[in-house]
Enzyme design. Structure first.
Site, PDB file in Angstrom:
ATOM      1  N   GLN A 125      -3.336  -2.323  12.913  1.00 14.82           N
ATOM      2  CA  GLN A 125      -4.697  -2.142  12.401  1.00 14.82           C
ATOM      3  C   GLN A 125      -5.450  -3.468  12.398  1.00 14.82           C
ATOM      4  O   GLN A 125      -4.862  -4.525  12.235  1.00 14.82           O
ATOM      5  CB  GLN A 125      -4.676  -1.626  10.955  1.00 14.82           C
ATOM      6  CG  GLN A 125      -4.232  -0.209  10.785  1.00 14.82           C
ATOM      7  CD  GLN A 125      -4.354   0.275   9.352  1.00 14.82           C
ATOM      8  OE1 GLN A 125      -4.139   1.455   9.077  1.00 14.82           O
ATOM      9  NE2 GLN A 125      -4.685  -0.590   8.414  1.00 14.82           N
ATOM     10  N   SER A 164     -10.267   4.080   7.855  1.00 11.62           N
ATOM     11  CA  SER A 164     -10.479   4.402   6.453  1.00 11.62           C
ATOM     12  C   SER A 164     -10.965   3.137   5.770  1.00 11.62           C
ATOM     13  O   SER A 164     -10.422   2.054   6.012  1.00 11.62           O
ATOM     14  CB  SER A 164      -9.157   4.872   5.828  1.00 11.62           C
ATOM     15  OG  SER A 164      -9.307   5.114   4.453  1.00 11.62           O
ATOM     16  N   ASP A 209     -13.964   7.907   5.621  1.00 14.90           N
ATOM     17  CA  ASP A 209     -13.247   7.789   6.892  1.00 14.90           C
ATOM     18  C   ASP A 209     -14.187   8.087   8.056  1.00 14.90           C
ATOM     19  O   ASP A 209     -15.046   8.973   7.953  1.00 14.90           O
ATOM     20  CB  ASP A 209     -12.095   8.798   6.970  1.00 14.90           C
ATOM     21  CG  ASP A 209     -10.985   8.547   5.962  1.00 14.90           C
ATOM     22  OD1 ASP A 209     -10.975   7.452   5.346  1.00 14.90           O
ATOM     23  OD2 ASP A 209     -10.138   9.439   5.803  1.00 14.90           O
ATOM     24  N   ARG A 249       5.551   2.549   8.725  1.00 20.36           N
ATOM     25  CA  ARG A 249       5.412   3.713   7.841  1.00 20.36           C
ATOM     26  C   ARG A 249       6.490   4.716   8.231  1.00 20.36           C
ATOM     27  O   ARG A 249       6.295   5.570   9.099  1.00 20.36           O
ATOM     28  CB  ARG A 249       4.011   4.316   7.963  1.00 20.36           C
ATOM     29  CG  ARG A 249       2.920   3.327   7.532  1.00 20.36           C
ATOM     30  CD  ARG A 249       1.532   3.898   7.645  1.00 20.36           C
ATOM     31  NE  ARG A 249       0.524   2.896   7.285  1.00 20.36           N
ATOM     32  CZ  ARG A 249      -0.797   3.089   7.389  1.00 20.36           C
ATOM     33  NH1 ARG A 249      -1.261   4.257   7.820  1.00 20.36           N
ATOM     34  NH2 ARG A 249      -1.631   2.120   7.049  1.00 20.36           N
ATOM     35  N   ASP A 300       0.852  -1.184   0.000  1.00 17.19           N
ATOM     36  CA  ASP A 300       0.000   0.000   0.000  1.00 17.19           C
ATOM     37  C   ASP A 300       0.895   1.243   0.000  1.00 17.19           C
ATOM     38  O   ASP A 300       1.733   1.404   0.878  1.00 17.19           O
ATOM     39  CB  ASP A 300      -0.885  -0.019   1.254  1.00 17.19           C
ATOM     40  CG  ASP A 300      -1.934   1.073   1.263  1.00 17.19           C
ATOM     41  OD1 ASP A 300      -1.753   2.072   0.552  1.00 17.19           O
ATOM     42  OD2 ASP A 300      -2.928   0.932   1.990  1.00 17.19           O
ATOM     43  N   GLU A 341      -8.758  10.522  13.384  1.00 21.65           N
ATOM     44  CA  GLU A 341      -9.241   9.517  12.434  1.00 21.65           C
ATOM     45  C   GLU A 341      -9.075   8.120  13.010  1.00 21.65           C
ATOM     46  O   GLU A 341      -7.998   7.769  13.502  1.00 21.65           O
ATOM     47  CB  GLU A 341      -8.464   9.623  11.110  1.00 21.65           C
ATOM     48  CG  GLU A 341      -8.938   8.632  10.058  1.00 21.65           C
ATOM     49  CD  GLU A 341      -8.049   8.588   8.829  1.00 21.65           C
ATOM     50  OE1 GLU A 341      -7.856   7.482   8.291  1.00 21.65           O
ATOM     51  OE2 GLU A 341      -7.555   9.658   8.421  1.00 21.65           O
TER      52      GLU A 341
END
Length: 376
Positions: free
Chosen positions: A147, A292, A276, A132, A74, A289
Site C-alpha cells: 500500500q 480506504s 472508501d 494479512r 492495525d 476497492e
C-alpha cells in the site's frame, strides 16, 4: 432478505467454486508479464511522485514489524477476526522482544508525523508492505499486502466533509492520470474490450446507498452502485450504525472517525468523516476497492468509538494515550492498495498477475484453466 450481519466483516469470496465462476473465460492479458512489470513500475513512480506533490507529502521508511505492546498495529475490523503474525526476536536477550508483523501502518503513521516534525498541511507517504494471514485468497486478496500508506497533519477546522472530498478528488485525479500516462507508453492497453477509466469520481453517503437498496447486503449495494449508478464512487461514513441497524461495514475503532455527526439530509443525521473509493472492474465484472481513508479520531471520538466497540482497554496502550494526551497531531490519512491499483489500471483478472506471493494449488489450477498467468 440477505444476511446483512454475515456480510459486515471480511472482504472477498468464501469458496473456490465461486472464484472459478467469477474469473473470466477466454481471458487474454493485454500485456506480457515483462511488459506488465515495466508498466507497473511506471505507474508506481508516477503515483508516488504526484501523490506527494498534490498532497504535500514526502516519502519515509516504514516498519514491517512493530512491538506487540505498542498498540500501533492495525486490526482492520473491530470484530477481532484478523490477527497479526507474531514472533519473538532478539538473540541473547533474557526476555526477547514480542513483535508483530504489521497488517497496515495506519496508526504508526500518525505517530510518525510527530517523529518527522510535520507541520499543518504537510505529511508523509510510505511504500508499505504487510502480511494479512486471515484473508481468503481469491482474485483480489492475498496474504501479502502493498500500500501507499499516507498521513497528513490537519487542524480542527479541516475536520469536515468538504475537506475530505477535496483530498479524495486529488487522489482520484492522480490515479486517473496514472492510467492515462501508462496507456501512452504501452499501446497494448488500448482496447475496445474494456471501457475507459472514468475521469469523474462521485460521492455517496452509506445512508444514501442503503436507502436505494434497503434489502441488499453491503457488498450487493456496492456492486449495484458501481455497476448501475457510476463506475467510480467514494462511499462516506463507514463504521457507524445505519438506519437498518447495521454499519455499512465493520471498521476499526481507533483511527478513522466514523462516529462524528456531519450533515443532515431529509431529516436524517449522517455520521462519519471517512470512506472508501470503489470502482467497477470490467475484467472480473465485480466491485473493486482501491483505497480506504479518513479524517482521524480526536481524543473525544476515540473514547466514543472504543466504547461502542467494547475495546476501552486499548486506552492504556501508548498510541491511544498519545491521542488522549494531545501528544500527536490531528490528521487525515489512508492506504491506497498498490497491487489493486495496478490490477485496475492494467486491466488484469487476478492480483497475482501484478504481485508475487503464495497461492494455494486449487487457485493456481483455476488460473491455469482460465489462461491467467500468476507470478510466483
Amino acid at each position: 432478505m440477505a444476511d446483512k450481519k454475515a456480510d459486515l466483516a471480511g472482504p472477498g469470496i468464501s469458496t473456490y467454486e465461486e472464484v472459478d465462476k467469477i474469473l473470466p473465460k477466454n481471458y487474454k492479458a493485454l500485456l506480457s508479464p515483462k511488459e506488465r512489470m515495466q508498466a507497473l513500475f511506471k505507474i508506481k513512480n508516477f503515483i508516488e511522485e504526484n501523490l506527494c506533490k498534490d498532497l504535500n507529502l514526502f516519502m519515509v521508511q516504514v516498519p514491517l514489524i512493530v512491538s506487540k505492546d505498542s498498540g500501533v498495529n492495525d486490526y482492520l475490523d473491530r470484530d477481532g477476526s484478523r490477527t497479526p503474525v507474531e514472533f519473538c526476536c532478539g538473540l541473547g536477550l533474557e526476555k526477547k522482544v514480542e513483535t508483530q508483523v504489521v497488517q497496515a501502518a495506519t496508526k504508526w503513521k500518525r505517530m510518525a508525523l510527530k517523529q518527522f516534525d510535520c507541520q499543518v498541511g504537510e505529511g508523509i507517504c510510505t511504500d508499505m508492505r504487510a502480511v494479512r494471514k486471515d484473508y481468503f485468497l481469491d482474485h483480489d486478496h492475498s496474504a501479502y499486502v502493498d500500500q501507499w500508506d499516507w498521513e497528513r497533519v490537519i487542524t480542527e477546522d479541516m475536520r469536515n466533509l468538504d475537506f475530505l472530498r477535496d483530498v479524495v478528488e486529488r487522489i482520484w485525479s492522480v490515479i486517473y492520470e496514472a492510467g492515462q500516462m501508462v496507456k501512452k507508453d504501452f499501446p497494448g492497453l488500448h482496447t475496445d474490450r474494456y471501457p475507459d477509466i472514468p475521469k469523474k469520481l462521485e460521492f455517496y453517503h452509506a445512508e444514501e446507498i442503503l436507502e436505494r437498496y434497503p434489502d441488499f447486503t453491503r457488498k450487493q449495494r456496492e456492486t449495484k452502485m458501481v455497476q448501475e449508478v457510476h463506475p467510480a464512487i467514494f462511499i462516506i461514513g463507514i463504521g457507524y450504525v445505519l438506519e437498518d441497524g447495521y454499519p455499512h461495514e465493520m471498521r476499526a475503532a481507533d483511527y478513522d472517525d466514523w462516529i462524528s455527526p456531519t450533515i443532515q439530509q431529509n431529516g436524517k443525521q449522517f455520521h462519519g468523516l471517512n470512506g472508501d473509493i470503489l470502482v467497477w472492474n470490467p475484467v472480473t465484472k465485480r466491485r473493486h476497492e482501491l483505497t480506504s481513508m479518513g479524517i482521524r479520531v480526536t481524543k473525544e471520538s476515540l473514547v466514543q468509538q472504543l466504547k461502542e466497540a467494547g475495546q476501552e482497554h486499548f486506552l492504556q496502550l501508548p498510541y491511544h494515550k498519545a491521542i488522549l494526551n494531545d501528544e500527536i497531531p490531528l490528521s487525515i490519512g489512508g492506504g491506497i492498495g498498490q497491487s489493486r491499483t495496478f490490477m485496475y489500471l492494467l486491466r488484469t483478472a487476478h492480483i497475482g498477475e501484478v504481485s508475487t506471493t503464495v497461492w494455494p494449488d486449487v487457485l493456481k489450477s483455476i488460473c491455469r484453466r482460465k489462461n491467467i498467468q500468476i507470478l510466483e
